[in-house]
Structures are given as structure tokens and as C-alpha cells.
Design a protein around this motif. Structure first.
Motif, PDB file in Angstrom:
ATOM      1  N   ALA A  20       0.916  -1.001   0.068  1.00  0.00           N
ATOM      2  CA  ALA A  20      -0.074   0.088   0.154  1.00  0.00           C
ATOM      3  C   ALA A  20       0.701   1.273   0.023  1.00  0.00           C
ATOM      4  O   ALA A  20       0.443   2.074  -0.708  1.00  0.00           O
ATOM      5  N   THR A  21       2.028   1.256   0.603  1.00  0.00           N
ATOM      6  CA  THR A  21       2.687   2.261   0.665  1.00  0.00           C
ATOM      7  C   THR A  21       3.468   2.584  -0.598  1.00  0.00           C
ATOM      8  O   THR A  21       3.487   3.774  -1.123  1.00  0.00           O
ATOM      9  N   LEU A  22       3.854   1.603  -1.074  1.00  0.00           N
ATOM     10  CA  LEU A  22       4.566   1.732  -2.574  1.00  0.00           C
ATOM     11  C   LEU A  22       3.710   2.202  -3.607  1.00  0.00           C
ATOM     12  O   LEU A  22       4.159   3.064  -4.300  1.00  0.00           O
ATOM     13  N   ARG A  23       2.359   1.930  -3.510  1.00  0.00           N
ATOM     14  CA  ARG A  23       1.407   2.250  -4.490  1.00  0.00           C
ATOM     15  C   ARG A  23       1.092   3.575  -4.505  1.00  0.00           C
ATOM     16  O   ARG A  23       0.718   4.502  -5.431  1.00  0.00           O
ATOM     17  N   MET A  24       1.487   4.175  -3.048  1.00  0.00           N
ATOM     18  CA  MET A  24       1.163   5.825  -2.906  1.00  0.00           C
ATOM     19  C   MET A  24       2.297   6.532  -3.342  1.00  0.00           C
ATOM     20  O   MET A  24       2.196   7.915  -3.391  1.00  0.00           O
ATOM     21  N   LEU A  25       3.547   6.230  -3.625  1.00  0.00           N
ATOM     22  CA  LEU A  25       4.643   7.024  -3.792  1.00  0.00           C
ATOM     23  C   LEU A  25       4.823   7.313  -5.260  1.00  0.00           C
ATOM     24  O   LEU A  25       4.655   6.411  -6.363  1.00  0.00           O
ATOM     25  N   GLU A  26       5.691   8.369  -5.413  1.00  0.00           N
ATOM     26  CA  GLU A  26       6.122   8.714  -6.726  1.00  0.00           C
ATOM     27  C   GLU A  26       7.416   7.868  -7.117  1.00  0.00           C
ATOM     28  O   GLU A  26       8.036   7.312  -6.169  1.00  0.00           O
ATOM     29  N   PRO A  27       7.652   7.665  -8.518  1.00  0.00           N
ATOM     30  CA  PRO A  27       8.908   7.091  -8.637  1.00  0.00           C
ATOM     31  C   PRO A  27      10.330   7.607  -8.188  1.00  0.00           C
ATOM     32  O   PRO A  27      10.021   8.907  -8.018  1.00  0.00           O
ATOM     33  N   GLY A  28      11.092   6.760  -7.607  1.00  0.00           N
ATOM     34  CA  GLY A  28      12.215   7.579  -7.036  1.00  0.00           C
ATOM     35  C   GLY A  28      13.067   6.466  -6.107  1.00  0.00           C
ATOM     36  O   GLY A  28      12.398   5.410  -5.843  1.00  0.00           O
ATOM     37  N   PRO A  29      14.330   6.944  -5.655  1.00  0.00           N
ATOM     38  CA  PRO A  29      14.874   5.803  -4.781  1.00  0.00           C
ATOM     39  C   PRO A  29      14.357   5.633  -3.628  1.00  0.00           C
ATOM     40  O   PRO A  29      13.683   6.981  -2.922  1.00  0.00           O
ATOM     41  N   LEU A  30      14.258   4.452  -2.768  1.00  0.00           N
ATOM     42  CA  LEU A  30      13.514   4.181  -1.529  1.00  0.00           C
ATOM     43  C   LEU A  30      14.727   4.004  -0.494  1.00  0.00           C
ATOM     44  O   LEU A  30      15.793   3.506  -0.675  1.00  0.00           O
ATOM     45  N   ALA A  31      14.461   4.507   0.858  1.00  0.00           N
ATOM     46  CA  ALA A  31      15.322   4.290   1.858  1.00  0.00           C
ATOM     47  C   ALA A  31      14.527   3.625   3.125  1.00  0.00           C
ATOM     48  O   ALA A  31      13.154   4.075   3.203  1.00  0.00           O
ATOM     49  N   PHE A  32      15.073   2.701   3.502  1.00  0.00           N
ATOM     50  CA  PHE A  32      14.099   1.818   4.744  1.00  0.00           C
ATOM     51  C   PHE A  32      14.996   1.941   6.024  1.00  0.00           C
ATOM     52  O   PHE A  32      16.064   2.094   6.118  1.00  0.00           O
ATOM     53  N   LEU A  33      14.058   2.109   7.153  1.00  0.00           N
ATOM     54  CA  LEU A  33      14.606   2.306   8.457  1.00  0.00           C
ATOM     55  C   LEU A  33      14.654   1.229   9.192  1.00  0.00           C
ATOM     56  O   LEU A  33      14.971   0.964  10.293  1.00  0.00           O
ATOM     57  N   GLY A  34      14.667  -0.140   8.715  1.00  0.00           N
ATOM     58  CA  GLY A  34      14.996  -1.221   9.165  1.00  0.00           C
ATOM     59  C   GLY A  34      13.726  -1.921  10.031  1.00  0.00           C
ATOM     60  O   GLY A  34      12.455  -1.208   9.807  1.00  0.00           O
ATOM     61  N   ASP A  35      13.880  -2.935  10.912  1.00  0.00           N
ATOM     62  CA  ASP A  35      12.648  -3.673  11.488  1.00  0.00           C
ATOM     63  C   ASP A  35      11.665  -4.059  10.541  1.00  0.00           C
ATOM     64  O   ASP A  35      10.660  -3.840  10.459  1.00  0.00           O
ATOM     65  N   PHE A  36      12.132  -5.004   9.559  1.00  0.00           N
ATOM     66  CA  PHE A  36      11.302  -5.620   8.387  1.00  0.00           C
ATOM     67  C   PHE A  36      10.599  -6.640   9.146  1.00  0.00           C
ATOM     68  O   PHE A  36       9.673  -7.243   8.370  1.00  0.00           O
ATOM     69  N   ILE A  37      10.944  -7.315   9.889  1.00  0.00           N
ATOM     70  CA  ILE A  37      10.738  -8.511  10.497  1.00  0.00           C
ATOM     71  C   ILE A  37       9.869  -8.683  11.822  1.00  0.00           C
ATOM     72  O   ILE A  37       9.673  -7.373  12.260  1.00  0.00           O
ATOM     73  N   ASP A  38       9.372  -9.712  12.359  1.00  0.00           N
ATOM     74  CA  ASP A  38       8.673  -9.974  13.565  1.00  0.00           C
ATOM     75  C   ASP A  38       7.451  -9.082  13.578  1.00  0.00           C
ATOM     76  O   ASP A  38       7.407  -8.046  14.381  1.00  0.00           O
ATOM     77  N   ALA A  39       6.480  -9.666  13.195  1.00  0.00           N
ATOM     78  CA  ALA A  39       4.923  -9.211  13.323  1.00  0.00           C
ATOM     79  C   ALA A  39       4.845  -9.032  14.648  1.00  0.00           C
ATOM     80  O   ALA A  39       4.620  -9.846  15.436  1.00  0.00           O
ATOM     81  N   GLY A  40       3.955  -8.057  14.943  1.00  0.00           N
ATOM     82  CA  GLY A  40       3.024  -7.813  16.179  1.00  0.00           C
ATOM     83  C   GLY A  40       1.632  -8.325  15.950  1.00  0.00           C
ATOM     84  O   GLY A  40       1.207  -8.694  14.983  1.00  0.00           O
ATOM     85  N   ALA A  41       1.205  -8.090  17.044  1.00  0.00           N
ATOM     86  CA  ALA A  41      -0.337  -8.834  17.337  1.00  0.00           C
ATOM     87  C   ALA A  41      -1.232  -8.121  16.354  1.00  0.00           C
ATOM     88  O   ALA A  41      -2.079  -8.914  15.878  1.00  0.00           O
ATOM     89  N   SER A  42      -1.134  -6.795  15.961  1.00  0.00           N
ATOM     90  CA  SER A  42      -2.152  -6.302  15.060  1.00  0.00           C
ATOM     91  C   SER A  42      -1.810  -6.295  13.701  1.00  0.00           C
ATOM     92  O   SER A  42      -2.692  -5.856  12.758  1.00  0.00           O
ATOM     93  N   THR A  43      -0.840  -7.172  13.007  1.00  0.00           N
ATOM     94  CA  THR A  43      -0.555  -7.395  11.661  1.00  0.00           C
ATOM     95  C   THR A  43      -1.485  -8.704  11.305  1.00  0.00           C
ATOM     96  O   THR A  43      -1.404  -9.954  11.912  1.00  0.00           O
ATOM     97  N   PRO A  44      -2.343  -8.225  10.334  1.00  0.00           N
ATOM     98  CA  PRO A  44      -3.468  -9.533  10.114  1.00  0.00           C
ATOM     99  C   PRO A  44      -3.020 -10.486   9.276  1.00  0.00           C
ATOM    100  O   PRO A  44      -3.228 -11.704   9.762  1.00  0.00           O
ATOM    101  N   CYS A  45      -1.920 -10.536   8.445  1.00  0.00           N
ATOM    102  CA  CYS A  45      -1.529 -11.756   7.611  1.00  0.00           C
ATOM    103  C   CYS A  45      -0.133 -11.368   7.620  1.00  0.00           C
ATOM    104  O   CYS A  45       0.560 -11.081   6.509  1.00  0.00           O
ATOM    105  N   PRO A  46       0.744 -11.666   8.783  1.00  0.00           N
ATOM    106  CA  PRO A  46       2.240 -11.640   8.473  1.00  0.00           C
ATOM    107  C   PRO A  46       2.955 -12.449   7.627  1.00  0.00           C
ATOM    108  O   PRO A  46       2.409 -13.431   7.350  1.00  0.00           O
ATOM    109  N   ASP A  47       3.874 -12.145   6.917  1.00  0.00           N
ATOM    110  CA  ASP A  47       4.901 -12.648   6.080  1.00  0.00           C
ATOM    111  C   ASP A  47       6.005 -12.115   5.875  1.00  0.00           C
ATOM    112  O   ASP A  47       6.314 -11.119   5.111  1.00  0.00           O
TER     113      ASP A  47
END
Length: 298
Positions: A20-47
Motif C-alpha cells: 500500500a505504501t509503494l502504491r502511494m509513492l512517486e517513482p524514485g529511490p527508496l530508503a528503509f529504516l529497518g525492522d522488516f521482520i517480527d510481526a506484532g499482534a495487530s498485523t493481520p496476515c504477517p509474511d
């Protein structure tokens, strides 16, 4: 010409949020701030696998990413020390934290170790030329300590036992960047956190350079009336971000309410209830106009 960057905070194994985030962004380079893993209880379909595969591909195609504390914890959880004991205790709270990653890849399996090798390749911080990125805290003294040994900001396998023990200046510096500063409350003071646990230490919003009191600087305190009245002490753990420093973006803190910019040159983007990203176009003063809020199902 200054390169633009779109900065995406903690995903915690939520592929729907990432897409959903990627669909809302304009083209261009991306930077990620970490914590890609370990779903919390509120994540409906963790993967975890879907998020990691997508992010690694985006980084390989020109994006950048820094390590989060969950990536470091996973590196330690899946590796043994020279004594044959895991560098991070397996079981209890740690097992619960890593549940979705372990369900996807197992414990210390070839797949888990392959992914944690990739985590180890991520820098602890990045300076993109006018914009700084770190998972939890830009602390220049801590960065200087790490850079004296690892000028590329990347840990090595031989650092891991030391980092796990958290007893040396190098290890404490790594912990500061990935988890942020905490300080002890004065004797007799404490507060009850959102999980009902009583705490005698409090997280500090180091980016609030004008903060003078406990209430102005504290984070994750449901009832600020439980905090001491009066000024913050002078403590070595607290290095407030200078007002004249370059802008820095962070994740980690699970902020409440609507996404906002709290300081002209520093902002936390981790708003789990209203995910967002930041479109940086070279500005020295961060602006809420550059926040991209993610609509559920977008």
C-alpha cells in the motif's frame, strides 16, 4: 542536484502495508529504516518472507536500508557463541518477539542464517548528503565510537559476541543507535506502561532539542502525571539532537496519533496506527507537507 529519497519506516512483516505504501509513492529511490521482520499482534496476515524478498529486491535496484534492532536481535538469536550458547536467549519473551520470523524460516536453519547474513550487511546509519538515517537514535558520540572500528557503519561477525553482552563502549554505542536512550527516573518515581508493567526507566525523545523537563522529553508514558516534575538531569545517556544539525529520520518508537513532524530537523516516522513515509527533496527543514500517509487498502 540533490537526490530525492522516499523513506519508509518499520514494516514488521506486514506485506499489505508495504505494498500500500509503494502504491502511494512517486517513482524514485527508496530508503528503509529497518525492522522488516517480527510481526506484532495487530498485523493481520504477517509474511516475513514476502517483506524481506521485496525489500531486498528494492535495495538491489538502487534503494538503501539501515539495520533495525529486530534485525540485530535476529542475528544474535540464530547464532551461537564460542561456548555453543545462543548469543540471544531462545525462549520466553525473545521467542515471542521472533515468532513470525521463526515460523517462516525456522531457528538457525540455512534460510534463517542466509537472511541474517543479509541483515549483517546493512549499515547502522547512513548519511545521504543532507539527510541522515538511523533506526532509533542519531547520537554522534556513539557513531564516532563505532566508526573508529567500523568506518563503513557495518558490524562484522567478530563483533557479535561483544554486542550481545552490551558491556563495552562499542556495544553500548550500537545499542544506543538501534534502541535509543533511556534514563533512570529519580528514586521513588515510576510509571505504568501500556502493558501494565511498572517502569523505573524512561525513553527519551532525543530529537526534541528544546526539551527541558521530564514531561517534554519522555516517550511511551501513558500518564505523564506519573513523571517527576522539574528539569531533566544532565546525564551522559542524553544527547539531544542539535538544532543546527542536518535533518535525520528514524523509526522504532511506535508513536501515537496522526503522523507529525516534531522538530525542524528530526522526525520519527513509526506510526503503526496510521502508517506513513517521508518524501525528502533536499529540504533542510522537515515539512509535514512531505509526509505521505498510507490509507488502509490503498
Amino acid at each position: 542536484m540533490t537526490q530525492t529519497w522516499t523513506v519508509i519506516p518499520d514494516l514488521h512483516a506486514d506485506p499489505a502495508r508495504l505494498e500500500a505504501t509503494l502504491r502511494m509513492l512517486e517513482p524514485g529511490p527508496l530508503a528503509f529504516l529497518g525492522d522488516f521482520i517480527d510481526a506484532g499482534a495487530s498485523t493481520p496476515c504477517p509474511d516475513d518472507a514476502a517483506v524481506l524478498t521485496r525489500v531486498r529486491d528494492l535495495v538491489a535496484r538502487g534503494g538503501v536500508a539501515v539495520m533495525g534492532n529486530h534485525e540485530l536481535n535476529a542475528i544474535l538469536y540464530h547464532r551461537l557463541g564460542v561456548d555453543g550458547v545462543p548469543l540471544r536467549t531462545r525462549g520466553g519473551k525473545n521467542a515471542a518477539q521472533h515468532r513470525s520470523f521463526v515460523e517462516a524460516f525456522g531457528t538457525a536453519t540455512p534460510a534463517a542464517l542466509e537472511w541474517t547474513d543479509w541483515f549483517l550487511s546493512l549499515p547502522l546509519w547512513l548519511d545521504l548528503g543532507g539527510l541522515r538515517l538511523v533506526h532509533a537514535c542519531w547520537n554522534q558520540p556513539a557513531i564516532d565510537v563505532i566508526a573508529a572500528r567500523r568506518p563503513d557503519a557495518r558490524l562484522r561477525a567478530e563483533d557479535l559476541a561483544e554486542v550481545a553482552a552490551k558491556t563495552t563502549p562499542f556495544a553500548r554505542a550500537v545499542d544506543t543507535l538501534l534502541t535509543g536512550p533511556e534514563i533512570a527516573l529519580p528514586a521513588g518515581h515510576g510509571f505504568v506502561d501500556a502493558h501494565g508493567h511498572r517502569r523505573d526507566r524512561v525513553r527519551i525523545a532525543w530529537w526534541r532539542s528544546a526539551a527541558k523537563t521530564w514531561a517534554e522529553a519522555a516517550l511511551s508514558v501513558p500518564d505523564p502525571a506519573q513523571l517527576p516534575i522539574g528539569p531533566l538531569p544532565h546525564a551522559p545517556e542524553i544527547t539531544l539532537y542539535p538544532a543546527d544539525a542536518p535533518p535525520v529520520l528514524i523509526g522504532h518508537y511506535k508513536m501515537q496519533d496522526a503522523p507529525r513532524i516534531e522538530a525542524p530537523n528530526a522526525a520519527c516516522l513509526d506510526y503503526p496506527d496510521q502508517p506513513c513515509a517521508y518524501r525528502w527533496c533536499g529540504e533542510a527543514v522537515l515539512s509535514e507537507r512531505q509526509l505521505v500517509t498510507v490509507q488502509p487498502g490503498a
